[in-house]
Scaffold this motif. Sequence first.
Motif, mmCIF file in Angstrom:
data_model
loop_
_atom_site.group_PDB
_atom_site.id
_atom_site.type_symbol
_atom_site.label_atom_id
_atom_site.label_comp_id
_atom_site.label_asym_id
_atom_site.label_seq_id
_atom_site.Cartn_x
_atom_site.Cartn_y
_atom_site.Cartn_z
ATOM 1 N N GLN A 153 0.820 -1.212 0.000
ATOM 2 C CA GLN A 153 0.000 0.000 0.000
ATOM 3 C C GLN A 153 0.852 1.259 0.000
ATOM 4 O O GLN A 153 0.572 2.211 -0.725
ATOM 5 N N ALA A 154 1.910 1.268 0.800
ATOM 6 C CA ALA A 154 2.814 2.422 0.814
ATOM 7 C C ALA A 154 3.491 2.584 -0.540
ATOM 8 O O ALA A 154 3.648 3.708 -1.033
ATOM 9 N N ASP A 181 1.184 4.206 -2.944
ATOM 10 C CA ASP A 181 1.059 5.629 -2.645
ATOM 11 C C ASP A 181 2.236 6.414 -3.230
ATOM 12 O O ASP A 181 2.045 7.484 -3.807
ATOM 13 N N HIS A 182 3.447 5.892 -3.102
ATOM 14 C CA HIS A 182 4.619 6.561 -3.686
ATOM 15 C C HIS A 182 4.498 6.616 -5.206
ATOM 16 O O HIS A 182 4.777 7.641 -5.822
ATOM 17 N N ARG A 228 1.718 6.477 -6.991
ATOM 18 C CA ARG A 228 0.611 7.392 -7.313
ATOM 19 C C ARG A 228 1.096 8.846 -7.232
ATOM 20 O O ARG A 228 0.734 9.681 -8.070
ATOM 21 N N THR A 229 1.908 9.138 -6.239
ATOM 22 C CA THR A 229 2.437 10.496 -6.077
ATOM 23 C C THR A 229 3.347 10.860 -7.237
ATOM 24 O O THR A 229 3.255 11.967 -7.785
ATOM 25 N N LEU A 289 -4.175 15.323 -5.254
ATOM 26 C CA LEU A 289 -4.196 14.165 -4.357
ATOM 27 C C LEU A 289 -4.866 14.452 -3.016
ATOM 28 O O LEU A 289 -5.082 13.535 -2.225
ATOM 29 N N LYS A 330 -3.468 16.265 -0.646
ATOM 30 C CA LYS A 330 -2.385 16.191 0.342
ATOM 31 C C LYS A 330 -1.663 17.528 0.387
ATOM 32 O O LYS A 330 -1.838 18.364 -0.496
ATOM 33 N N SER A 363 7.051 12.056 0.045
ATOM 34 C CA SER A 363 6.789 10.803 -0.659
ATOM 35 C C SER A 363 7.789 10.604 -1.797
ATOM 36 O O SER A 363 8.317 9.505 -1.988
#
Length: 87
Positions: free
Chosen positions: A11-12, A15-16, A18-19, A36, A38, A46
Motif C-alpha cells: 500500500q505504501a 502511494d509513492h 501514485r504520487t 491528491l 495532500k 513521498s
Amino acid sequence: MIDISSKTGPQAALDHWRTLVAVVDEGGYAPAAEALGKSQSTVSHSIQRLEQLLGTAVFRIKGRRAVLTKVGEMALRRARLLLDEAA
C-alpha cells in the motif's frame, strides 16, 4: 525491474507510485498535492522516500521545474503499470 513494495509494503509503495504519477501529470508538486488532497510537504516527502528506496533521484531541478531523470522515466512507466493493475 523496479520493486519497492518489499521495502515498504504494497500500500505504501502504491502511494509513492501514485504520487510520482501525479507530480508528472499535474506538472509539479503543488498541483499534484492539490489533486491528491495532500499537502505539498507530504508529496515532497513521498518523492524523497521513493528516491531513497530506489537509491537515486527520479527528478532533477531545471530552473523552476522538476524534470524526470532516466531512472525517473523508467519508474514512471513502472508506476503506471502497477497503478493500472491495482485499479
